[in-house]
Design a protein around this motif. Sequence first.
Motif, mmCIF file in Angstrom:
data_model
loop_
_atom_site.group_PDB
_atom_site.id
_atom_site.type_symbol
_atom_site.label_atom_id
_atom_site.label_comp_id
_atom_site.label_asym_id
_atom_site.label_seq_id
_atom_site.Cartn_x
_atom_site.Cartn_y
_atom_site.Cartn_z
ATOM 1 N N TRP A 199 54.190 -37.202 73.202
ATOM 2 C CA TRP A 199 55.352 -36.486 73.110
ATOM 3 C C TRP A 199 57.071 -36.818 73.113
ATOM 4 N N MET A 200 56.479 -38.025 74.236
ATOM 5 C CA MET A 200 57.791 -37.969 75.114
ATOM 6 C C MET A 200 58.767 -38.988 74.085
ATOM 7 N N PRO A 201 58.600 -39.914 73.258
ATOM 8 C CA PRO A 201 59.598 -40.872 72.497
ATOM 9 C C PRO A 201 60.494 -40.102 71.855
ATOM 10 N N ASP A 202 60.062 -38.897 71.201
ATOM 11 C CA ASP A 202 60.645 -38.259 69.928
ATOM 12 C C ASP A 202 61.706 -36.987 70.761
ATOM 13 N N ALA A 203 60.890 -36.609 71.757
ATOM 14 C CA ALA A 203 61.764 -35.764 72.740
ATOM 15 C C ALA A 203 62.937 -36.125 73.602
ATOM 16 N N ARG A 204 62.648 -37.507 74.086
ATOM 17 C CA ARG A 204 63.347 -38.501 75.044
ATOM 18 C C ARG A 204 64.979 -38.436 73.743
ATOM 19 N N ARG A 205 64.807 -38.570 73.109
ATOM 20 C CA ARG A 205 65.631 -39.197 71.846
ATOM 21 C C ARG A 205 66.126 -38.450 72.049
ATOM 22 N N GLU A 206 65.948 -36.959 71.667
ATOM 23 C CA GLU A 206 66.734 -35.658 70.824
ATOM 24 C C GLU A 206 67.570 -35.544 72.077
ATOM 25 N N VAL A 207 66.818 -35.384 73.894
ATOM 26 C CA VAL A 207 67.550 -35.384 75.106
ATOM 27 C C VAL A 207 69.318 -36.081 75.019
ATOM 28 N N ALA A 208 68.664 -37.469 74.877
ATOM 29 C CA ALA A 208 69.506 -38.422 74.786
ATOM 30 C C ALA A 208 71.030 -38.195 73.936
ATOM 31 N N ASP A 209 70.561 -37.623 72.309
ATOM 32 C CA ASP A 209 71.258 -37.683 71.604
ATOM 33 C C ASP A 209 71.806 -36.214 71.785
ATOM 34 N N SER A 210 71.527 -35.343 72.343
ATOM 35 C CA SER A 210 72.060 -34.012 72.558
ATOM 36 C C SER A 210 72.743 -33.819 74.057
ATOM 37 N N LEU A 211 71.841 -33.291 75.095
ATOM 38 C CA LEU A 211 71.744 -32.497 76.297
ATOM 39 C C LEU A 211 72.548 -33.975 76.827
ATOM 40 N N VAL A 212 72.486 -34.689 77.251
ATOM 41 C CA VAL A 212 72.272 -36.441 77.554
ATOM 42 C C VAL A 212 74.220 -37.050 77.191
ATOM 43 N N ASP A 213 73.724 -37.070 75.954
ATOM 44 C CA ASP A 213 75.310 -37.318 74.991
ATOM 45 C C ASP A 213 75.807 -36.631 75.686
ATOM 46 N N MET A 214 75.910 -34.901 75.215
ATOM 47 C CA MET A 214 77.635 -34.490 76.124
ATOM 48 C C MET A 214 77.529 -33.545 77.779
ATOM 49 N N PHE A 215 76.357 -33.705 78.139
ATOM 50 C CA PHE A 215 76.680 -33.621 79.796
ATOM 51 C C PHE A 215 76.223 -34.799 80.790
ATOM 52 N N GLY A 216 76.029 -35.966 80.503
ATOM 53 C CA GLY A 216 75.694 -36.807 81.502
ATOM 54 C C GLY A 216 76.255 -37.125 82.098
ATOM 55 N N ARG A 217 77.028 -37.727 83.547
ATOM 56 C CA ARG A 217 77.907 -38.274 84.487
ATOM 57 C C ARG A 217 78.440 -38.875 83.439
ATOM 58 N N GLU A 218 78.012 -40.081 82.582
ATOM 59 C CA GLU A 218 79.068 -41.172 82.134
ATOM 60 C C GLU A 218 80.022 -40.348 81.014
ATOM 61 N N ASN A 219 79.301 -39.668 80.518
ATOM 62 C CA ASN A 219 79.346 -38.793 79.367
ATOM 63 C C ASN A 219 81.133 -37.555 79.322
ATOM 64 N N ILE A 220 80.372 -36.243 80.037
ATOM 65 C CA ILE A 220 80.963 -35.349 80.205
ATOM 66 C C ILE A 220 82.206 -35.284 79.936
ATOM 67 N N LEU A 221 83.511 -35.900 80.529
ATOM 68 C CA LEU A 221 84.822 -36.074 80.877
ATOM 69 C C LEU A 221 85.423 -36.501 79.740
ATOM 70 N N HIS A 222 84.891 -37.429 79.575
ATOM 71 C CA HIS A 222 85.357 -38.049 77.607
ATOM 72 C C HIS A 222 85.037 -37.147 76.382
#
Length: 231
Positions: A199-222
């Motif tokens: 189940w990991m590939p679909d979950a990985r994309r979901e988390v990348a597009d939502s949580l990481v896209d907003m809260f990842g260190r490289e993204n949060i300030l922008h």
Amino acid sequence: MSDSQQSQFDVDLHRANNVLVAVQDFVQEVRRRKAISDIKTIVDNSSKHFNGGYVEQAPEYFTEKYLIEPVLERLGLEPWPRPVDLVKDERNRPDYRIDGVVENCLVIAESKALNRERQHSKATEDMRTYLNDQTFLKTLRNREVRYSIGIATDGLEWRLIARDAEEDVLTEVGSAFIDSPVGTALTKAHSTVDPEEDWMPDARREVADSLVDMFGRENILHVAAEELGYV
């Protein structure tokens, strides 16, 4: 997609994979405490109260230690629990100062037990108090910090709140949820039917597009600055 966009996409996927590792570690701790069914019910139903008896520990502490802190770290952030350098009044202190972002941005986080943000927005309520606290605002001015960012979470819902100290603007940027991958991981840990299904590939994309896209260190300030209208 440009080379820089591809590079950032790869970073986000890597961070998303690490977040899922943290989720699986959380599930293993739940399983060790023989609480898979109880926690699965909580994750599946946002109105369900998290009783500490399920894990024989205070719900907020358990959520912080085994889910929130590991996820923050996998996002590339550096949580510093119970900081004393931001405000004098202990009642107005956030649960975390978040290090490792950028110099002109102060990030704090407020944590609650599972479902207390999804159901009652309790972390957001407290975060708004912190970001409006006059002593906290004085700290920003003294440190010549323009942006303050708040992360309000119960481990399942993650809400981003941003303040521009120069313009005196406070806004809720948005939310990301990881209840779906957490629920799936709990199901896999509890099920004898296709427990090895990937189940990991679909979950990985979901988390990348939502949580990481907003809260990842490289993204949060922008993300925060863009919402405030300064990007």
